[in-house]
Design an enzyme around this catalytic site. Structure first.
Site, mmCIF file in Angstrom:
data_model
loop_
_atom_site.group_PDB
_atom_site.id
_atom_site.type_symbol
_atom_site.label_atom_id
_atom_site.label_comp_id
_atom_site.label_asym_id
_atom_site.label_seq_id
_atom_site.Cartn_x
_atom_site.Cartn_y
_atom_site.Cartn_z
ATOM 1 N N GLY A 189 -13.030 42.696 93.101
ATOM 2 C CA GLY A 189 -13.844 43.391 92.095
ATOM 3 C C GLY A 189 -14.539 42.428 91.152
ATOM 4 C CG HIS A 227 -18.284 40.038 95.009
ATOM 5 N ND1 HIS A 227 -18.310 39.772 93.656
ATOM 6 C CD2 HIS A 227 -17.081 39.573 95.455
ATOM 7 C CE1 HIS A 227 -17.172 39.187 93.304
ATOM 8 N NE2 HIS A 227 -16.414 39.048 94.373
ATOM 9 C CG MET A 261 -23.790 34.028 91.195
ATOM 10 S SD MET A 261 -24.574 35.613 91.442
ATOM 11 C CE MET A 261 -26.223 35.184 90.915
ATOM 12 C CG LEU A 304 -17.861 44.159 93.015
ATOM 13 C CD1 LEU A 304 -18.332 45.418 93.740
ATOM 14 C CD2 LEU A 304 -17.117 43.239 93.973
ATOM 15 C CE LYS A 316 -17.029 29.796 93.550
ATOM 16 N NZ LYS A 316 -16.119 30.858 93.170
ATOM 17 C CG ASP A 317 -13.592 31.685 97.423
ATOM 18 O OD1 ASP A 317 -13.033 31.129 96.479
ATOM 19 O OD2 ASP A 317 -14.400 32.632 97.264
HETATM 20 P P1 AMP Z 1 -13.217 37.519 95.233
HETATM 21 O O1 AMP Z 1 -13.551 38.862 94.652
HETATM 22 O O2 AMP Z 1 -13.380 36.392 94.290
HETATM 23 O O3 AMP Z 1 -11.877 37.539 95.948
HETATM 24 O O4 AMP Z 1 -14.295 37.257 96.373
HETATM 25 C C1 AMP Z 1 -14.491 38.175 97.415
HETATM 26 C C2 AMP Z 1 -15.369 37.553 98.459
HETATM 27 O O5 AMP Z 1 -16.637 37.227 97.885
HETATM 28 C C3 AMP Z 1 -14.811 36.248 99.026
HETATM 29 O O6 AMP Z 1 -15.046 36.224 100.427
HETATM 30 C C4 AMP Z 1 -15.609 35.186 98.315
HETATM 31 O O7 AMP Z 1 -15.740 33.992 99.048
HETATM 32 C C5 AMP Z 1 -16.953 35.887 98.186
HETATM 33 N N1 AMP Z 1 -17.744 35.278 97.107
HETATM 34 C C6 AMP Z 1 -17.377 35.082 95.817
HETATM 35 N N2 AMP Z 1 -18.335 34.454 95.133
HETATM 36 C C7 AMP Z 1 -19.355 34.233 96.011
HETATM 37 C C8 AMP Z 1 -20.637 33.608 95.922
HETATM 38 N N3 AMP Z 1 -21.078 33.083 94.777
HETATM 39 N N4 AMP Z 1 -21.399 33.563 97.026
HETATM 40 C C9 AMP Z 1 -20.961 34.077 98.207
HETATM 41 N N5 AMP Z 1 -19.765 34.687 98.356
HETATM 42 C C10 AMP Z 1 -18.967 34.762 97.280
#
Ligand code: AMP
Length: 282
Positions: free
Chosen positions: A29, A35, A182, A31, A147-148
């Site tokens: 979340g 995302h 981001m 977002l 990013k991850d």
């Molecule tokens: P999170 O909500 O942080 O667990 O992220 C959910 C998904 O969004 C994960 O696969 C992250 O790698 C992806 N994500 C987070 N930030 C970015 C970004 N800036 N660009 C691309 N994907 C992202």
């Protein structure tokens, strides 16, 4: 957009979803456009798009920001509705970790080093929750961000090692205009730190340029970027490392271009109390 907030309701609904590719975007979340880039790619490739929001307690360390992690749920729902998402799954903590839960998944190669070293237990939390979400949602394709990147590699290896027939798709990192990747955690930054935060990406670009200009030693490349970053902003670098993407071994000397081996340059650094990560592939 259907919103389902219990495991029981999701289980009831899942058989009614078409058997055409079901695409899945797991998130915690808060977002942002990063995302939404995953959601858009999923929508383009899959007739059904499912997004989950679950702030996974298992992947936070005892001193980390689980309690303060942003949870703007109404805003998230609006964003996902606007993207035309078919289904939002928001399981409760008890759905995922009922009392007495005692099974965890450990990936042991790509979890090594970088965030695995500085966030003990983090990737075990990630693989455990992702495996559970995959078993519940049963997607054909799942979308994760570059990013991850370490997380992506860990999940990719888990799928291979455990014979889980799910395709993974990696989506490029979405950045602010000044280059900052981001992140849901960027809201923690005060305006001054927010401006300085762009230096994190600049340090990675500097490393890439130094490599292009002929420097091959990983230790020298990392050292130059780290000292530039710490000199030019109050960043405290936790790690700045180069790893071969294929087998996760540390890089000593950059591979020759003809080898086709890709290298990730990954960084984690604190700006005040906020820990930021980023990476590029060279
Ligand atoms: P999170 O909500 O942080 O667990 O992220 C959910 C998904 O969004 C994960 O696969 C992250 O790698 C992806 N994500 C987070 N930030 C970015 C970004 N800036 N660009 C691309 N994907 C992202």
């Amino acid at each position: 957009m259907q919103i389902i907030d219990s495991l029981k309701d999701f289980r009831q609904l899942r058989p009614s979803l078409s058997n055409r590719p079901v695409g899945f975007v797991p998130t915690m979340g808060a977002l942002h456009e990063g995302h939404l880039a995953l959601v858009r790619q999923c929508k383009q490739e899959c007739p059904t798009t499912i997004v989950s929001i679950f702030v996974n307690p298992l992947q936070f360390g005892p001193k980390e920001d689980l309690q303060s992690y942003p949870r703007p749920i109404e805003q998230d729902i609006t964003l996902l509705k606007n993207e035309g998402v078919d289904l939002l799954f928001m399981p409760k903590k008890e759905d995922i970790y009922p009392a007495g839960f005692s099974t965890h998944i450990n990936e042991e190669r790509f979890s090594n080093g970088l965030c695995g070293e500085f966030r003990p237990g983090h990737f075990q939390g990630v693989t455990t929750v992702v495996c559970k979400l995959f078993n519940i949602v049963r997607p054909h394709i799942a979308y994760f961000g570059q990013k991850d990147l370490q997380q992506f590699k860990v999940i990719e290896k888990m799928l291979a090692d455990l014979n889980m027939a799910i395709r993974l798709s990696m989506v490029a990192t979405v950045r602010e205009k000044d280059g900052l990747a981001m992140s849901s955690r960027n809201v923690y930054l005060n305006p001054i730190d927010r401006r300085l935060a762009a230096n994190l990406y600049k340090a990675l670009i500097m490393l890439k340029e130094n490599a292009e200009n002929g420097e091959r030693s990983a230790i020298t490349l990392a050292g130059l970027s780290k000292s530039w970053l710490e000199k030019n902003s109050p960043f405290h670098v936790q790690y700045l490392e180069l790893r071969h993407i294929d087998d996760w071994t540390p890089v000593e000397t950059l591979p020759v271009p003809s080898s086709n081996r890709k290298v990730v340059v990954a960084i984690a650094a604190y700006l005040g109390k906020t820990r930021l990560i980023d990476n590029i592939i060279i």
